[in-house]
Design an enzyme around this catalytic site. Sequence first.
Site, short mmCIF file in Angstrom:
data_model
loop_
_atom_site.label_atom_id
_atom_site.label_comp_id
_atom_site.label_asym_id
_atom_site.label_seq_id
_atom_site.Cartn_x
_atom_site.Cartn_y
_atom_site.Cartn_z
N PHE A 1 38.11 47.26 13.67
CA PHE A 1 36.96 47.75 13.13
C PHE A 1 35.58 47.57 13.84
O PHE A 1 35.12 46.40 13.84
CB PHE A 1 36.82 47.26 11.55
CG PHE A 1 37.57 47.89 10.57
CD1 PHE A 1 37.20 49.24 9.94
CD2 PHE A 1 38.87 47.45 10.29
CE1 PHE A 1 38.22 49.73 9.00
CE2 PHE A 1 39.64 48.06 9.27
CZ PHE A 1 39.49 49.33 8.76
N ASP A 2 35.14 48.63 14.42
CA ASP A 2 33.70 48.27 14.95
C ASP A 2 32.70 47.87 13.66
O ASP A 2 33.04 48.21 12.54
CB ASP A 2 33.22 49.60 15.53
CG ASP A 2 31.68 49.50 15.92
OD1 ASP A 2 31.25 48.67 16.82
OD2 ASP A 2 30.96 50.32 15.22
N VAL A 3 31.59 47.10 13.89
CA VAL A 3 30.74 46.40 12.99
C VAL A 3 29.57 47.22 12.73
O VAL A 3 29.42 47.89 11.76
CB VAL A 3 30.74 45.10 13.41
CG1 VAL A 3 29.66 44.35 12.42
CG2 VAL A 3 31.99 44.38 13.47
N THR B 1 29.42 51.07 11.46
CA THR B 1 30.61 51.56 10.90
C THR B 1 30.69 50.81 9.60
O THR B 1 30.71 51.39 8.51
CB THR B 1 31.79 51.30 11.95
OG1 THR B 1 31.69 51.84 13.03
CG2 THR B 1 33.06 51.48 11.19
#
Length: 225
Positions: free
Chosen positions: A7-9, A12
Amino acid sequence: MKYTLAFDVYGTLINTSGVFNTLEEMIGEKAKIFMDSWRNKQLEYSFRRGLMNQFVDFSICTQNALDYCCQAFAVDLSSRQKETLLHEYTILPTFPDVKTGLQNLKEAGHSLYAFSNGSKNTISTLLINAEIRDLFNGIVSVEDVKVFKPSPLVYEHFNTETNSTPSNSWLISSNPFDVIGAISYGMRSAWVQRTPDSLFDPWGIEPSLTIKKITDLKDQLEKIE
């Protein structure tokens, strides 16, 4: 099938627009364009440093971009005001769908990792503040390879760190450059289209999935063989 999910942070899971209210108090009607430019310059500076092989902590890109915007928009912020804005970047809120979406994916048996240009310490602080740190198996940062996304080295590093492969891992990101980078490397990737007017770069490389919210992801993954 159970997947390893990267998961990009920023943008996102974490809403970078969380600084808007403070900016509006400081600079009024310029707040929106200033905020958007700050984010765009932050990314531009990471791309440029990557090409130059001049890696720095991502927070430096954020600070440099803030200084640029102050000059570009003729905004005279004090050192204390800048410190306040930079601090807010470490305690930004999540989008409303994030916690439930992550919980659903974890309960379904997927392995969840935060995967970011930010340092492990910075990302850990963000996730703890947002009360979602315990939903992740771990944090993978580009600081270990000293190059920013979308270099293929960072996606390879993710697979190495998580003992996964391109075929059983997915990148989840709202940033088209990140999605394209992951797919070009060999991973599958879901693009989170956070707003209706968000555009995906027309490079002829399409997302493996397009979703509106993180809560959409569990069901979409279950449809894939």
